[in-house]
Structure formats: structure tokens, C-alpha cells
Design an enzyme around this catalytic site. Structure first.
Site, PDB file in Angstrom:
ATOM      1  N   THR A 131      35.501  33.170  37.943  1.00 36.10           N
ATOM      2  CA  THR A 131      36.358  32.357  37.090  1.00 36.10           C
ATOM      3  C   THR A 131      35.570  31.282  36.346  1.00 36.10           C
ATOM      4  O   THR A 131      34.535  30.813  36.838  1.00 36.10           O
ATOM      5  CB  THR A 131      37.440  31.688  37.958  1.00 36.10           C
ATOM      6  N   ASP A 132      36.126  30.833  35.210  1.00 34.75           N
ATOM      7  CA  ASP A 132      35.501  29.714  34.493  1.00 34.75           C
ATOM      8  C   ASP A 132      35.695  28.386  35.236  1.00 34.75           C
ATOM      9  O   ASP A 132      35.048  27.393  34.907  1.00 34.75           O
ATOM     10  CB  ASP A 132      36.047  29.611  33.064  1.00 34.75           C
ATOM     11  N   GLU A 133      36.601  28.370  36.242  1.00 34.41           N
ATOM     12  CA  GLU A 133      36.872  27.102  36.938  1.00 34.41           C
ATOM     13  C   GLU A 133      35.657  26.600  37.722  1.00 34.41           C
ATOM     14  O   GLU A 133      35.611  25.429  38.102  1.00 34.41           O
ATOM     15  CB  GLU A 133      38.077  27.250  37.873  1.00 34.41           C
ATOM     16  N   TYR A 156      40.002  26.166  45.596  1.00 35.52           N
ATOM     17  CA  TYR A 156      39.881  27.507  44.999  1.00 35.52           C
ATOM     18  C   TYR A 156      38.582  27.640  44.213  1.00 35.52           C
ATOM     19  O   TYR A 156      37.769  28.544  44.469  1.00 35.52           O
ATOM     20  CB  TYR A 156      41.080  27.800  44.081  1.00 35.52           C
ATOM     21  N   LYS A 160      35.179  29.936  44.902  1.00 36.65           N
ATOM     22  CA  LYS A 160      34.656  30.931  43.963  1.00 36.65           C
ATOM     23  C   LYS A 160      33.205  30.583  43.575  1.00 36.65           C
ATOM     24  O   LYS A 160      32.356  31.475  43.470  1.00 36.65           O
ATOM     25  CB  LYS A 160      35.533  31.010  42.708  1.00 36.65           C
TER      26      LYS A 160
HETATM   27  P1  NAD Z   1      45.827  38.053  42.488  1.00 44.63           P
HETATM   28  O1  NAD Z   1      46.107  36.903  43.406  1.00 44.63           O
HETATM   29  O2  NAD Z   1      46.895  38.533  41.576  1.00 44.63           O
HETATM   30  O3  NAD Z   1      45.349  39.309  43.333  1.00 44.63           O
HETATM   31  C1  NAD Z   1      44.444  39.207  44.402  1.00 44.63           C
HETATM   32  C2  NAD Z   1      44.474  40.524  45.181  1.00 44.63           C
HETATM   33  O4  NAD Z   1      43.515  40.411  46.251  1.00 44.63           O
HETATM   34  C3  NAD Z   1      45.830  40.834  45.822  1.00 44.63           C
HETATM   35  O5  NAD Z   1      46.168  42.176  45.601  1.00 44.63           O
HETATM   36  C4  NAD Z   1      45.594  40.568  47.297  1.00 44.63           C
HETATM   37  O6  NAD Z   1      46.397  41.353  48.159  1.00 44.63           O
HETATM   38  C5  NAD Z   1      44.110  40.892  47.452  1.00 44.63           C
HETATM   39  N1  NAD Z   1      43.499  40.209  48.593  1.00 44.63           N
HETATM   40  C6  NAD Z   1      43.576  38.885  48.884  1.00 44.63           C
HETATM   41  N2  NAD Z   1      42.923  38.628  50.037  1.00 44.63           N
HETATM   42  C7  NAD Z   1      42.389  39.816  50.451  1.00 44.63           C
HETATM   43  C8  NAD Z   1      41.590  40.189  51.571  1.00 44.63           C
HETATM   44  N3  NAD Z   1      41.217  39.284  52.500  1.00 44.63           N
HETATM   45  N4  NAD Z   1      41.220  41.489  51.683  1.00 44.63           N
HETATM   46  C9  NAD Z   1      41.617  42.404  50.761  1.00 44.63           C
HETATM   47  N5  NAD Z   1      42.369  42.104  49.697  1.00 44.63           N
HETATM   48  C10 NAD Z   1      42.753  40.814  49.534  1.00 44.63           C
HETATM   49  O7  NAD Z   1      44.531  37.627  41.685  1.00 44.63           O
HETATM   50  P2  NAD Z   1      44.144  37.863  40.138  1.00 44.63           P
HETATM   51  O8  NAD Z   1      44.742  36.798  39.337  1.00 44.63           O
HETATM   52  O9  NAD Z   1      44.370  39.279  39.806  1.00 44.63           O
HETATM   53  O10 NAD Z   1      42.568  37.587  40.213  1.00 44.63           O
HETATM   54  C11 NAD Z   1      41.668  38.626  40.584  1.00 44.63           C
HETATM   55  C12 NAD Z   1      40.250  38.077  40.568  1.00 44.63           C
HETATM   56  O11 NAD Z   1      39.927  37.588  39.276  1.00 44.63           O
HETATM   57  C13 NAD Z   1      40.033  36.911  41.535  1.00 44.63           C
HETATM   58  O12 NAD Z   1      38.769  37.050  42.108  1.00 44.63           O
HETATM   59  C14 NAD Z   1      40.102  35.679  40.633  1.00 44.63           C
HETATM   60  O13 NAD Z   1      39.318  34.640  41.168  1.00 44.63           O
HETATM   61  C15 NAD Z   1      39.510  36.227  39.347  1.00 44.63           C
HETATM   62  N6  NAD Z   1      39.988  35.574  38.111  1.00 44.63           N
HETATM   63  C16 NAD Z   1      41.335  35.411  37.866  1.00 44.63           C
HETATM   64  C17 NAD Z   1      41.755  34.845  36.665  1.00 44.63           C
HETATM   65  C18 NAD Z   1      43.219  34.671  36.329  1.00 44.63           C
HETATM   66  O14 NAD Z   1      43.541  34.065  35.297  1.00 44.63           O
HETATM   67  N7  NAD Z   1      44.148  35.203  37.107  1.00 44.63           N
HETATM   68  C19 NAD Z   1      40.808  34.432  35.712  1.00 44.63           C
HETATM   69  C20 NAD Z   1      39.434  34.588  36.016  1.00 44.63           C
HETATM   70  C21 NAD Z   1      39.050  35.177  37.202  1.00 44.63           C
HETATM   71  O1  DAU Z   2      40.708  29.659  34.427  1.00 44.87           O
HETATM   72  C1  DAU Z   2      40.844  30.785  35.232  1.00 44.87           C
HETATM   73  C2  DAU Z   2      41.843  30.518  36.334  1.00 44.87           C
HETATM   74  O2  DAU Z   2      43.125  30.489  35.723  1.00 44.87           O
HETATM   75  C3  DAU Z   2      41.810  31.560  37.450  1.00 44.87           C
HETATM   76  O3  DAU Z   2      40.562  31.500  38.082  1.00 44.87           O
HETATM   77  C4  DAU Z   2      42.912  31.310  38.464  1.00 44.87           C
HETATM   78  O4  DAU Z   2      42.932  32.346  39.442  1.00 44.87           O
HETATM   79  C5  DAU Z   2      44.232  31.274  37.739  1.00 44.87           C
HETATM   80  O5  DAU Z   2      45.263  30.952  38.656  1.00 44.87           O
HETATM   81  C6  DAU Z   2      44.213  30.254  36.596  1.00 44.87           C
HETATM   82  O6  DAU Z   2      44.163  28.900  37.098  1.00 44.87           O
HETATM   83  P1  DAU Z   2      45.062  27.711  36.497  1.00 44.87           P
HETATM   84  O7  DAU Z   2      45.223  26.688  37.557  1.00 44.87           O
HETATM   85  O8  DAU Z   2      44.564  27.283  35.171  1.00 44.87           O
HETATM   86  O9  DAU Z   2      46.448  28.546  36.263  1.00 44.87           O
HETATM   87  P2  DAU Z   2      47.983  28.165  36.496  1.00 44.87           P
HETATM   88  O10 DAU Z   2      48.796  29.247  35.866  1.00 44.87           O
HETATM   89  O11 DAU Z   2      48.268  27.809  37.923  1.00 44.87           O
HETATM   90  O12 DAU Z   2      48.158  26.839  35.634  1.00 44.87           O
HETATM   91  C7  DAU Z   2      47.900  26.822  34.231  1.00 44.87           C
HETATM   92  C8  DAU Z   2      48.109  25.392  33.751  1.00 44.87           C
HETATM   93  O13 DAU Z   2      49.525  25.084  33.850  1.00 44.87           O
HETATM   94  C9  DAU Z   2      47.411  24.344  34.593  1.00 44.87           C
HETATM   95  O14 DAU Z   2      46.979  23.287  33.751  1.00 44.87           O
HETATM   96  C10 DAU Z   2      48.483  23.831  35.545  1.00 44.87           C
HETATM   97  C11 DAU Z   2      49.752  23.980  34.722  1.00 44.87           C
HETATM   98  N1  DAU Z   2      50.988  24.295  35.492  1.00 44.87           N
HETATM   99  C12 DAU Z   2      50.966  25.320  36.372  1.00 44.87           C
HETATM  100  C13 DAU Z   2      52.092  25.657  37.093  1.00 44.87           C
HETATM  101  C14 DAU Z   2      52.062  26.789  38.088  1.00 44.87           C
HETATM  102  C15 DAU Z   2      52.156  23.571  35.246  1.00 44.87           C
HETATM  103  O15 DAU Z   2      52.182  22.650  34.411  1.00 44.87           O
HETATM  104  N2  DAU Z   2      53.277  23.910  35.963  1.00 44.87           N
HETATM  105  C16 DAU Z   2      53.300  24.901  36.881  1.00 44.87           C
HETATM  106  O16 DAU Z   2      54.359  25.134  37.527  1.00 44.87           O
END
Ligand code: NAD
Ligand code: DAU
Length: 350
Positions: A131-133, A156, A160
Site C-alpha cells: 500500500t501507499d500508506e 495497519y 504493511k
Molecule cells: P480485503 O480485506 O478485502 O481482503 C483480504 C483477504 O485476505 C480476505 O479474503 C481475507 O479472508 C484474507 N485473509 C486475511 N487474513 C488471512 C490469513 N491469516 N490467511 C489467509 N487469508 C487471510 O483486502 P483488499 O482491500 O482486497 O486488499 C488486498 C491487499 O491489497 C492487502 O494486502 C492490502 O494491504 C493491499 N492494498 C489494498 C488497497 C485498497 O485500497 N483496498 C490499496 C493498496 C493495497
Molecule cells: O491507500 C491505500 C489504502 O486505502 C489501503 O492500503 C487500505 O487497505 C484501504 O483500506 C484504504 O485505506 P483508507 O484508510 O484510506 O480507506 P478508507 O476507505 O477506510 O477511508 C478513506 C478515507 O475516508 C479516509 O480519509 C478516512 C475516511 N472515512 C472512512 C470511513 C470508513 C470517513 O470519513 N468515514 C468513514 O466511515
């Protein structure tokens, strides 16, 4: 036939990656390994579950003995590692699960890959999806590049960041053939409604408040999930061994501006008078340690591997809203049971 392991394939991004690889690469056998936490849902893959080049294995990546057995059985040629605890708010409430899955789980996989590849690493690849975080928070200007110093703030993002360092350490120490990508916020179908966009769509649909943290001024860089899946495909096949690639949409939005766009789309789709959905916006207590701004410079990926995001945000958002409105059964299923408890814990006191 090459055996490719995708971890976390029943989650949001993982399901798009699995679908893409199963459909586009009949010469690969895709093994989706997922423990099915609250975020994992096999119905995300119901359209490809019977494909001849797809298998599902339910297992926990922190279980070293299970991983050794599975790696020995399939002798994977490649690993695309997405399994993680992924929600920042949950990491603030319960950091330990993030340490276990995101850090320990990643090391368990690295060890299992190292064991089966130790005699010949030629043509093998361990791809860590991150992630970019990890880069922390930007001020009003600037972008995250692959050279930006790591500065994570939440449990989180720290977990990562730690996993990224360990993946690089296995490359530098043991010569493991790795590649890493760091991506910005994804949106699209099958995203669990704890994340901002599907949570807001679901709440608007139900006439419930839209919780906006703080003043809604935090900025995120949004990328359509299918564009991320394409980037993962390109990096898996053409990324340079040991390298990192940033992935992003060049698409920055203040949370409150994004919510207003979403509200307008929802009013139109639901035949409600303009302004109805915006009336649900409710400012709530801010997230602890809330990063102000993320913005990715994905120039390296564009220049070196020719990847570009394909969709304009408004079009992607419109398609996303349509998907959630057309898939109410999916939403109903994932918001029963524990989701209600989570929602109360997370939002009651805000
Ligand atoms: P998600 O939470 O939707 O899915 C995570 C999956 O991992 C689920 O299916 C869960 O069952 C599985 N999992 C969790 N713990 C596990 C374990 N111990 N063993 C096996 N499986 C397990 O997540 P996502 O949003 O699809 O993100 C996927 C990946 O991409 C993550 O590594 C996240 O850090 C990265 N990522 C997410 C975002 C985003 O915006 N969602 C952006 C950048 C990177
Ligand atoms: O940048 C990549 C990341 O983006 C991934 O690594 C993470 O897995 C993914 O969850 C996401 O993180 P954020 O914290 O940015 O996403 P989230 O959707 O939780 O929140 C987006 C923005 O909205 C953040 O500034 C917090 C705000 N927010 C979020 C929720 C859930 C609200 O204002 N209200 C809310 O209820």
C-alpha cells in the site's frame, strides 16, 4: 501448467486478480488460498469457481506447517500475496491481528517459498502487494515515489511497511526473486462496506447517515480496482526482480467532495430529489492519527512497463454504484451478523 498461488483471493482486490488470471491464462493453475475472515467471501468468485484452472484452499497464512504442506504439494512457480488485514480503523481497535497476518503471515510465506525454490530460483517470483500508506502522509503538495522514505502511522500501515522490509530482506539476504507494488486507494465491485465508498453507497441507499471523519478534508488518490488488477498482471509478468512499483490513479479527491459526487449519482439513480442524499452527511469524530493526504507518482510503472489507468473517476464511480445497486443480495449477505456489531462499535460513540 504453472501453479500460481494467490493469497487473499476471496477478498476485494484478490477476487479481481484471481478472476483476471483464471480467465486470461488458461496455461496457469490458479490456487486461491484464503482463510475466509469477515472480509473473505467465496461468492465474490462464483462466476469462475468451476473453471478447470482454478482451485480454492482454505488455510491461514500464519500456519507454518500448513503452508509448508501446501507449497510442497503444489510446487508453486509464483506467489501473488494479497492476504492481509486491510482496514485502518480495525487496526486501531485491534492491532495484534494485523501483526500476526500482515507481518508473521508474510514471513511464513517467504520461508515456504524459499524452501521449495532453494535449489533453483530461475523463473520463480514472489510478488508482495502493498500500500501507499507505508509512505505516511503528504502535505498539500508532492507525490509518493518509490524513493520516498517509509513513515507509516497506523498499526495497519506499520504492519504493511514491516512486511515490505521483510520481503526486501529475503531478496537481499537469500536472493529470493521478489517484486513489490505500493498502490493507492482502490474502489469498485466486491469491496467490503467498511471502506468509505461502499459504506456510503449502502448507507445512502438505506437512508442512513454518511459518517465523514473530521472535516472531510483528507485527500485520497482513487484507482478503479480492475486497473489495479491489470497493474498486478503487468508487474507480475514484467516487473524487474527486486524492484518496487508505485500504482495510483492520478485522481485526488477530498473525502467531502467525493461524497458530494456520490450523493448526486445516488439521487439520480434512486430517483430522489437532488440534495436528498447530501442531507445524510454527518461529520463525526476523526480517525486517530488520520493521514492528511496520499498521492502516488506512478511514473515508473507507466514509463518502464507501459501501464496506465483506463477509467475516468466519474465513470468508475457510476459503474461502482450500478454494481452495488444491482447486487443488493451480496450487500445483504455481507452486512448481516458481525457487520452490525462492528458498525455499532465503530460509529456509535463518534
Ligand atoms: P480485503 O480485506 O478485502 O481482503 C483480504 C483477504 O485476505 C480476505 O479474503 C481475507 O479472508 C484474507 N485473509 C486475511 N487474513 C488471512 C490469513 N491469516 N490467511 C489467509 N487469508 C487471510 O483486502 P483488499 O482491500 O482486497 O486488499 C488486498 C491487499 O491489497 C492487502 O494486502 C492490502 O494491504 C493491499 N492494498 C489494498 C488497497 C485498497 O485500497 N483496498 C490499496 C493498496 C493495497
Ligand atoms: O491507500 C491505500 C489504502 O486505502 C489501503 O492500503 C487500505 O487497505 C484501504 O483500506 C484504504 O485505506 P483508507 O484508510 O484510506 O480507506 P478508507 O476507505 O477506510 O477511508 C478513506 C478515507 O475516508 C479516509 O480519509 C478516512 C475516511 N472515512 C472512512 C470511513 C470508513 C470517513 O470519513 N468515514 C468513514 O466511515
Amino acid at each position: 501448467m504453472k501453479n500460481i498461488l494467490v493469497t487473499g483471493g476471496a477478498g476485494f482486490i484478490g477476487s479481481h486478480v484471481v478472476r483476471r488470471f483464471v480467465r486470461n491464462y488458461p496455461e496457469y493453475h490458479i490456487v486461491n488460498l484464503d482463510v475466509l475472515t469477515y472480509a473473505g467471501n467465496l461468492s465474490n468468485l462464483s462466476d469462475i469457481e468451476n473453471a478447470p484452472n482454478y482451485s480454492f484452499v482454505r488455510a491461514d497464512i500464519t500456519d507454518a506447517a500448513a503452508m509448508q504442506t501446501i507449497f510442497a504439494k503444489y510446487q508453486f512457480d509464483g506467489v501473488i500475496h494479497l492476504a492481509a488485514e486491510s482496514h485502518v480503523d480495525r487496526s486501531i481497535a485491534n492491532p495484534m491481528e494485523f501483526i500476526m497476518t500482515n507481518i508473521v503471515g508474510t514471513v511464513v510465506l517467504l520461508n515456504a517459498a524459499r524452501e521449495i525454490w532453494k535449489d533453483n530460483m530461475e523463473g520463480k517470483r514472489f510478488y508482495h502487494v502493498s500500500t501507499d500508506e507505508v509512505y505516511g502522509s503528504l502535505g498539500e503538495t508532492g507525490y509518493f515515489t518509490e524513493e520516498t522514505r517509509y513513515d507509516p502511522h497506523s498499526p495497519y500501515s506499520s504492519s504493511k511497511a514491516s512486511s515490505d522490509h521483510l520481503v526486501r530482506a529475503y531478496h537481499d539476504t537469500y536472493g529470493l526473486p521478489i517484486v513489490i507494488s505500493n498502490c493507492s486507494n482502490n474502489y469498485g465491485s466486491y469491496q467490503f462496506p467498511e471502506k468509505l465508498i461502499p459504506l456510503a453507497i449502502n448507507n445512502i441507499h438505506q437512508g442512513k447517515n454518511i459518517p465523514v471523519y473530521g472535516k472531510g478534508e483528507n485527500i485520497r488518490d482513487w484507482l478503479f480496482v480492475e486497473d489495479h488488477a491489470v497493474a498486478i498482471d503487468v508487474i507480475y509478468h514484467s516487473g524487474k526482480n527486486g524492484d518496487t512499483y508505485n500504482v495510483g490513479g492520478h485522481n485526488e479527491w477530498k473525502n467531502i467532495d467525493l461524497i458530494h459526487v456520490l450523493c448526486k449519482i445516488m439521487d439520480r439513480k434512486l430517483d430522489r430529489a437532488e440534495g436528498t442524499s447530501a442531507g445524510l452527511i454527518t461529520y463525526v469524530k476523526d480517525r486517530a492519527g488520520h493521514d492528511l493526504r496520499y498521492a502516488i507518482d506512478s511514473g515508473k510503472l507507466q514509463r518502464e512497463l507501459g501501464w496506465n489507468p483506463s477509467l475516468q473517476f466519474e465513470e468508475g464511480l457510476e459503474r461502482t454504484v450500478d454494481w452495488y445497486l444491482d447486487n443488493q443480495k451480496w450487500m445483504d449477505e455481507v452486512t448481516t451478523g458481525d457487520y452490525k456489531n462492528y458498525y455499532e462499535r465503530q460509529y456509535q460513540l463518534r
